[in-house]
Design a protein around this motif. Sequence first.
Motif, mmCIF file in Angstrom:
data_model
loop_
_atom_site.group_PDB
_atom_site.id
_atom_site.type_symbol
_atom_site.label_atom_id
_atom_site.label_comp_id
_atom_site.label_asym_id
_atom_site.label_seq_id
_atom_site.Cartn_x
_atom_site.Cartn_y
_atom_site.Cartn_z
ATOM 1 N N THR A 94 0.840 -1.195 0.000
ATOM 2 C CA THR A 94 0.000 0.000 0.000
ATOM 3 C C THR A 94 0.873 1.243 0.000
ATOM 4 O OG1 THR A 94 -1.772 -1.118 1.208
ATOM 5 C CG2 THR A 94 -1.746 1.290 1.282
ATOM 6 N N ASN A 95 0.489 2.193 -0.835
ATOM 7 C CA ASN A 95 1.181 3.482 -0.880
ATOM 8 C C ASN A 95 0.142 4.557 -1.188
ATOM 9 O OD1 ASN A 95 3.263 5.314 -0.755
ATOM 10 N ND2 ASN A 95 3.898 4.999 -2.871
ATOM 11 N N ASP A 96 -0.726 4.818 -0.206
ATOM 12 C CA ASP A 96 -1.836 5.751 -0.376
ATOM 13 C C ASP A 96 -1.405 7.172 0.001
ATOM 14 O OD1 ASP A 96 -3.677 3.813 -1.155
ATOM 15 O OD2 ASP A 96 -4.150 3.314 0.925
ATOM 16 N N SER A 97 -1.918 8.136 -0.721
ATOM 17 C CA SER A 97 -1.676 9.541 -0.371
ATOM 18 C C SER A 97 -2.900 10.368 -0.740
ATOM 19 C CB SER A 97 -0.437 10.082 -1.093
ATOM 20 O OG SER A 97 -0.630 10.079 -2.486
ATOM 21 N N ILE A 98 -3.249 11.299 0.128
ATOM 22 C CA ILE A 98 -4.315 12.260 -0.122
ATOM 23 C C ILE A 98 -3.802 13.636 0.259
ATOM 24 C CG2 ILE A 98 -6.165 10.586 0.253
ATOM 25 C CD1 ILE A 98 -6.553 11.734 3.036
ATOM 26 N N SER A 99 -4.398 14.659 -0.310
ATOM 27 C CA SER A 99 -3.957 16.021 0.003
ATOM 28 C C SER A 99 -5.122 16.982 -0.147
ATOM 29 C CB SER A 99 -2.803 16.449 -0.907
ATOM 30 O OG SER A 99 -3.236 16.579 -2.247
ATOM 31 N N GLU A 100 -4.999 18.102 0.528
ATOM 32 C CA GLU A 100 -6.011 19.151 0.479
ATOM 33 C C GLU A 100 -5.319 20.509 0.503
ATOM 34 O OE1 GLU A 100 -9.716 20.847 3.225
ATOM 35 O OE2 GLU A 100 -8.983 18.790 3.485
ATOM 36 N N THR A 133 -9.056 22.374 -2.845
ATOM 37 C CA THR A 133 -8.673 21.399 -3.870
ATOM 38 C C THR A 133 -8.303 20.101 -3.177
ATOM 39 O OG1 THR A 133 -7.827 23.149 -5.321
ATOM 40 C CG2 THR A 133 -7.122 20.906 -5.786
ATOM 41 N N TYR A 134 -8.961 19.001 -3.574
ATOM 42 C CA TYR A 134 -8.744 17.691 -2.963
ATOM 43 C C TYR A 134 -8.140 16.747 -3.999
ATOM 44 C CZ TYR A 134 -12.287 19.688 0.165
ATOM 45 O OH TYR A 134 -12.996 20.513 1.010
ATOM 46 N N ARG A 135 -7.186 15.960 -3.549
ATOM 47 C CA ARG A 135 -6.566 15.005 -4.465
ATOM 48 C C ARG A 135 -6.407 13.655 -3.786
ATOM 49 N NH1 ARG A 135 -2.247 12.286 -5.509
ATOM 50 N NH2 ARG A 135 -1.268 12.988 -3.567
ATOM 51 N N MET A 136 -6.763 12.595 -4.516
ATOM 52 C CA MET A 136 -6.499 11.225 -4.090
ATOM 53 C C MET A 136 -6.484 10.348 -5.339
ATOM 54 S SD MET A 136 -10.139 10.155 -2.403
ATOM 55 C CE MET A 136 -11.683 10.531 -3.232
ATOM 56 N N PHE A 137 -5.891 9.189 -5.219
ATOM 57 C CA PHE A 137 -5.754 8.284 -6.360
ATOM 58 C C PHE A 137 -6.962 7.351 -6.427
ATOM 59 C CE2 PHE A 137 -4.386 4.414 -8.468
ATOM 60 C CZ PHE A 137 -3.769 4.922 -9.609
ATOM 61 N N ILE A 224 -11.062 6.959 -1.498
ATOM 62 C CA ILE A 224 -10.609 5.737 -2.162
ATOM 63 C C ILE A 224 -9.179 5.471 -1.720
ATOM 64 C CG2 ILE A 224 -10.086 4.613 -4.364
ATOM 65 C CD1 ILE A 224 -12.222 6.304 -5.648
ATOM 66 N N SER A 225 -8.925 4.261 -1.243
ATOM 67 C CA SER A 225 -7.578 3.857 -0.868
ATOM 68 C C SER A 225 -7.454 2.362 -1.095
ATOM 69 C CB SER A 225 -7.276 4.224 0.587
ATOM 70 O OG SER A 225 -8.038 3.413 1.455
ATOM 71 N N ASN A 226 -6.316 1.815 -0.745
ATOM 72 C CA ASN A 226 -6.096 0.394 -0.974
ATOM 73 C C ASN A 226 -6.941 -0.478 -0.038
ATOM 74 O OD1 ASN A 226 -4.909 -1.748 -2.345
ATOM 75 N ND2 ASN A 226 -3.174 -1.867 -0.951
ATOM 76 N N HIS A 227 -7.242 0.038 1.159
ATOM 77 C CA HIS A 227 -7.960 -0.768 2.149
ATOM 78 C C HIS A 227 -9.377 -0.288 2.416
ATOM 79 C CE1 HIS A 227 -4.182 -2.740 2.867
ATOM 80 N NE2 HIS A 227 -3.617 -1.632 3.326
ATOM 81 N N PHE A 228 -9.666 0.970 2.125
ATOM 82 C CA PHE A 228 -10.982 1.530 2.399
ATOM 83 C C PHE A 228 -11.448 2.342 1.204
ATOM 84 C CE2 PHE A 228 -8.910 1.037 6.505
ATOM 85 C CZ PHE A 228 -9.893 0.408 7.256
#
Length: 341
Positions: A94-100, A133-137, A224-228
């Motif tokens: 897992t290599n999740d990242s989010i930003s705001e 501004t929200y960012r996630m993969f 959205i992430s690898n586990h949730f």
Amino acid sequence: TYEIPVKLTDAKTEIKNNTFYVVQSYGVPLSRLKEEDFSISGKSSVFIGHAFNYSTWGKKYSDTYAGTVWKDDFYGETVEGEFYDKWYLTPTATNDSISETLLSNRVFVQIQPFNREGIIGTIDAGAGMDNHTYRMFSPGDYITGTQRDKTTEYYVYGSVGGQFRRYLDWGGDIQFHPAGERSGDLTVGANIALRAFIKERPITLSGSFRLDRRSPDYWSQHFISNHFTWENSFDRENKTTFDISLKVPAWALEVRGMQSTIGNSIYYDENAMPTQHDGTVTVSGLYADKDCRIGGLHLRHRVLLQRSSSQKVAPVPMLTAWLSYYYEFDVVKNVLRAQFG
């Protein structure tokens, strides 16, 4: 030594935040100044200004698949299995990242009718605009590239406050979102403090009230992430809070009572998933702080009693206590004090 077996041996979370904030204002006196006046802070005045805020926040979480087996040497048991049940994006790591990012601009005016210590000390009003501004993969980013969601919020606000000599402090404020992402959100608050003196020793009785109608935040609705992963459409939360306190510094005593009523509360359940409660939850609390002094010896007790009408939605401990016993004295009189305890 005994090593406790864990399932997440290399999980790591990094959180970063950067903020740049600047405010500028221009003051105009409403009465003629004298040559000896150093500033207009104590004069009838009007202040006009602008505030700018640029803030970034980001979180990165990483781990690897932990489906191995450990031998518990202490209990003689075998511990196996993985910590997470779901692996939505990659099955091994897992290599999740989010930003705001927040870009905020606000203009305001403050009126000081008489002086800041008057019964009407200051009147504030203003309007602002917040751009998020929200960012996630997400899986679609494999094809289209990283996507960003943007929202804009508009709000107006006002507040007023003052005091009557040393016996009364009061204030009130309101903020309303007429348009944008949080259209219809409303916050109203008020506070008052009454002060009496016995042999020049103050006794203060204060109370406050706040009503907050707030839209759910972005991350509780979209994630959205690898586990949730979830996509929700929650209703607006409604929260009402009352607070009353009595302070007697001469007795080193403070007593405080609080109650919050929350409708449509958003909480995270036992599976760490955001859920909205269909109903009302009430949380009540009673706090007491008493410092028993015997010369330089202090026996201080802080106790908080709480009750929630739904421990599932708003879990709180029934009793919390903070106890401190120490001896305080002057190392150098009027310069340095020390505590041991």
